[in-house]
Design a protein around this motif. Structure first.
Motif, short mmCIF file in Angstrom:
data_model
loop_
_atom_site.label_atom_id
_atom_site.label_comp_id
_atom_site.label_asym_id
_atom_site.label_seq_id
_atom_site.Cartn_x
_atom_site.Cartn_y
_atom_site.Cartn_z
N LEU A 90 0.83 -1.20 0.00
CA LEU A 90 0.00 0.00 0.00
C LEU A 90 0.86 1.25 0.00
O LEU A 90 1.86 1.33 0.73
CB LEU A 90 -0.90 0.03 1.23
CG LEU A 90 -1.95 -1.08 1.33
CD1 LEU A 90 -2.49 -1.18 2.74
CD2 LEU A 90 -3.07 -0.84 0.35
N PHE A 105 -3.81 9.22 3.34
CA PHE A 105 -4.74 8.75 2.33
C PHE A 105 -4.06 7.66 1.52
O PHE A 105 -2.93 7.84 1.05
CB PHE A 105 -5.20 9.92 1.46
CG PHE A 105 -5.98 10.92 2.26
CD1 PHE A 105 -5.32 11.95 2.92
CD2 PHE A 105 -7.34 10.80 2.40
CE1 PHE A 105 -6.01 12.86 3.69
CE2 PHE A 105 -8.06 11.71 3.17
CZ PHE A 105 -7.39 12.74 3.82
N PHE A 106 -4.77 6.55 1.37
CA PHE A 106 -4.17 5.34 0.81
C PHE A 106 -4.62 5.07 -0.61
O PHE A 106 -5.75 5.41 -1.01
CB PHE A 106 -4.54 4.14 1.67
CG PHE A 106 -3.78 4.07 2.96
CD1 PHE A 106 -4.09 4.90 4.02
CD2 PHE A 106 -2.72 3.18 3.10
CE1 PHE A 106 -3.37 4.84 5.21
CE2 PHE A 106 -2.00 3.10 4.28
CZ PHE A 106 -2.33 3.94 5.33
N GLY A 107 -3.73 4.42 -1.36
CA GLY A 107 -4.06 3.92 -2.67
C GLY A 107 -4.72 2.55 -2.57
O GLY A 107 -4.86 1.99 -1.48
N PRO A 108 -5.10 1.97 -3.72
CA PRO A 108 -5.80 0.67 -3.73
C PRO A 108 -4.88 -0.52 -3.50
O PRO A 108 -5.37 -1.62 -3.25
CB PRO A 108 -6.40 0.63 -5.13
CG PRO A 108 -5.51 1.49 -5.95
CD PRO A 108 -5.03 2.58 -5.04
N GLY A 109 -3.58 -0.31 -3.58
CA GLY A 109 -2.65 -1.38 -3.30
C GLY A 109 -2.24 -2.17 -4.53
O GLY A 109 -2.91 -2.16 -5.57
N GLN B 34 -7.47 8.41 13.32
CA GLN B 34 -8.13 8.23 12.04
C GLN B 34 -8.79 6.86 11.99
O GLN B 34 -8.20 5.86 12.43
CB GLN B 34 -7.07 8.35 10.92
CG GLN B 34 -7.62 8.64 9.54
CD GLN B 34 -6.53 9.08 8.56
OE1 GLN B 34 -5.35 9.20 8.89
NE2 GLN B 34 -6.92 9.36 7.32
N LYS B 42 -8.45 -4.81 -0.83
CA LYS B 42 -8.44 -3.44 -1.32
C LYS B 42 -7.61 -2.54 -0.40
O LYS B 42 -7.14 -2.96 0.66
CB LYS B 42 -9.87 -2.89 -1.40
CG LYS B 42 -10.83 -3.72 -2.22
CD LYS B 42 -10.47 -3.75 -3.69
CE LYS B 42 -11.51 -4.48 -4.52
NZ LYS B 42 -11.12 -4.54 -5.96
N GLY B 43 -7.47 -1.29 -0.82
CA GLY B 43 -6.76 -0.32 0.00
C GLY B 43 -7.63 0.19 1.14
O GLY B 43 -8.76 -0.26 1.33
N LEU B 44 -7.07 1.12 1.92
CA LEU B 44 -7.78 1.69 3.06
C LEU B 44 -8.51 2.96 2.62
O LEU B 44 -7.91 3.83 1.97
CB LEU B 44 -6.81 2.03 4.18
CG LEU B 44 -6.39 0.92 5.13
CD1 LEU B 44 -5.63 -0.17 4.42
CD2 LEU B 44 -5.59 1.48 6.29
#
Lengths: 115, 112
Positions: A90, A105-109, B34, B42-44
């Motif tokens: 991630l 804020f995270f990406g989809p991996g 958070q 999937k991602g977060l």
């Protein structure tokens, strides 16, 4: 644009291969992160770049090599990986560094499988 | 060393129920918190961020609170829907490491 993108979505590689993961954000964030996540576990921090400089390396093996070409891009170069490195990788970004005042804020991996 | 525990580890409820997810820190010296949602593989997705000067945040059917004195946070989900089924992670900033420390997660299943 409030999105972090990652490519590829899936990657299968042999232990002798060299591959790279790519992450991109256009939110003007100045900190970017790589995390590794195994099944049913929370993400584990690997690297942090702050203002395009590596600020944290969580004792990650040298077969993982991060690179931050500019403030919007983050790469993770992979070489001679082991099967136990198979995981979801991630990428995340935040407005500033580790202070966390504005959240990450995270990406989809990228789902990585090492054969 | 900061440790974050989420209770329960798993939860299954019928659609329409209100529910509470709990998050507790061993070191109450956190200053931002958070909540994330993660669908399988999937991602977060960031749900809510409670900053140091705040005690709670609301977004739609979600409400999160933070009690720094006790090192606890709760995520309240009103009128749960099958689409809420996912793993919910809390994560805190602060303490000695000043990194984002993740909780162990709560796997939520909302039955139609």
């Amino acid at each position: 644009d409030t999105e972090v993108t990652q490519t590829p979505k899936h990657l299968v590689m042999g232990m002798t291969n060299k591959k790279s993961l790519k992450c991109e954000q256009h939110m003007g964030h100045r900190a970017m992160y790589w995390y590794k996540q195994k099944a049913k576990k929370p993400p584990e921090l690997m690297f942090v770049y702050s203002y395009e400089k590596l600020s944290i390396n969580e004792s990650v093996p040298s077969r993982f090599s991060p690179e931050c070409p500019n403030s919007s891009l983050l790469n993770l170069h992979l070489h001679a990986l082991q099967p136990e490195d198979s995981a979801l990788y991630l990428c995340a970004s935040s407005q500033e560094g580790l202070a966390g005042g504005y959240g990450q804020f995270f990406g989809p991996g990228t789902r990585l499988t090492v054969l | 060393k900061q440790e974050v525990t989420q209770i329960p580890a798993a939860l299954s409820v019928p659609e329409g129920e209100n529910l509470v997810l709990n998050c507790s820190f061993t070191d109450s010296a956190i200053y931002n918190l958070q909540w994330f949602r993660q669908d399988p593989g999937k991602g977060l997705t960031s749900l809510l961020l409670i900053q140091s000067s705040q005690r709670e945040q609301t977004s739609g059917r979600l409400n999160a609170s933070l009690d720094k004195s006790s090192g606890r946070s709760t995520l309240y989900i009103a009128a749960s829907q099958p689409g809420d089924s996912a793993t919910y992670l809390c994560a805190g900033y602060g303490g000695a490491t000043n990194k984002l420390i993740f909780g162990t997660g709560t796997l939520l299943a909302v039955q139609p």
